[in-house]
Design a protein around this motif. Structure first.
Motif, short mmCIF file in Angstrom:
data_model
loop_
_atom_site.label_atom_id
_atom_site.label_comp_id
_atom_site.label_asym_id
_atom_site.label_seq_id
_atom_site.Cartn_x
_atom_site.Cartn_y
_atom_site.Cartn_z
N LEU A 94 13.20 38.30 31.21
CA LEU A 94 14.21 37.94 30.34
C LEU A 94 14.56 36.30 30.60
CD1 LEU A 94 16.57 40.66 29.85
CD2 LEU A 94 15.27 39.75 28.11
N ASP A 95 14.45 35.79 31.71
CA ASP A 95 14.70 34.59 32.35
C ASP A 95 13.43 33.59 31.96
OD1 ASP A 95 17.27 35.21 33.20
OD2 ASP A 95 16.49 35.23 35.49
N GLU A 97 11.34 34.11 29.43
CA GLU A 97 11.24 34.28 27.87
C GLU A 97 12.15 32.92 27.50
OE1 GLU A 97 12.47 37.21 24.14
OE2 GLU A 97 13.16 37.53 26.41
N PHE A 104 8.93 38.35 24.94
CA PHE A 104 9.27 39.07 25.97
C PHE A 104 8.05 39.64 26.68
CE2 PHE A 104 10.15 43.23 27.95
CZ PHE A 104 11.15 42.71 28.93
#
Length: 142
Positions: A94-95, A97, A104
């Motif tokens: 998520l970071d 992305e 994702f």
């Protein structure tokens, strides 16, 4: 014994082409690459890549495989180094992305490739030549 720099993370699409006999030149190039990684024992995949492969071999290739053939192929790749996607992997993806403005799923592949210690990520989806920290993306089909 191979050093970590001799290890190559392979994205789902490259494995797909390696097994898709209807894919022409892309099939030949992907198959040659995968066979070299088998011989050298330098291929790395993740649980995500194998999950995507298991689904896509049965519906996204020119000649879809049945469940038995698909299972045999996935089982063969279990002899490679397999990076297991954990809960922590998802948070890190998520970071990534957000940082790189990628999907994702691409971020999760990138996270696994980075954590594996590979220097090269073979992929058709991520920009070829792009450097993500110590990891370089290469499109072997280009």
């Amino acid at each position: 014994m191979n050093s970590m720099s001799d290890r190559y993370f392979v994205d789902t699409n490259i494995l797909m082409y390696a097994h898709d006999t209807s894919a022409g030149v892309k099939h030949e190039r992907a198959q040659a690459l995968v066979e070299k990684l088998w011989r050298d024992r330098t291929g790395i995949v993740s649980t995500q890549v194998l999950q995507e492969l298991a689904v896509n071999l049965r519906r996204k290739v020119g000649r879809p495989l049945d469940a038995k053939a698909t299972r045999e192929i996935v089982a063969e790749y279990l002899t490679w180094q397999v990076i297991v996607n954990s809960g922590e992997s998802i948070l890190e993806a998520l970071d990534l992305e957000g940082r790189y403005q990628i999907s994702f799923w691409d971020a999760l592949v990138l996270q696994a490739a980075q954590s594996s210690g590979a220097e090269v990520l073979y992929s058709e989806d991520l920009s070829s030549g792009q450097q993500y920290g110590p990891l370089k993306v290469v499109n072997p089909l280009a």
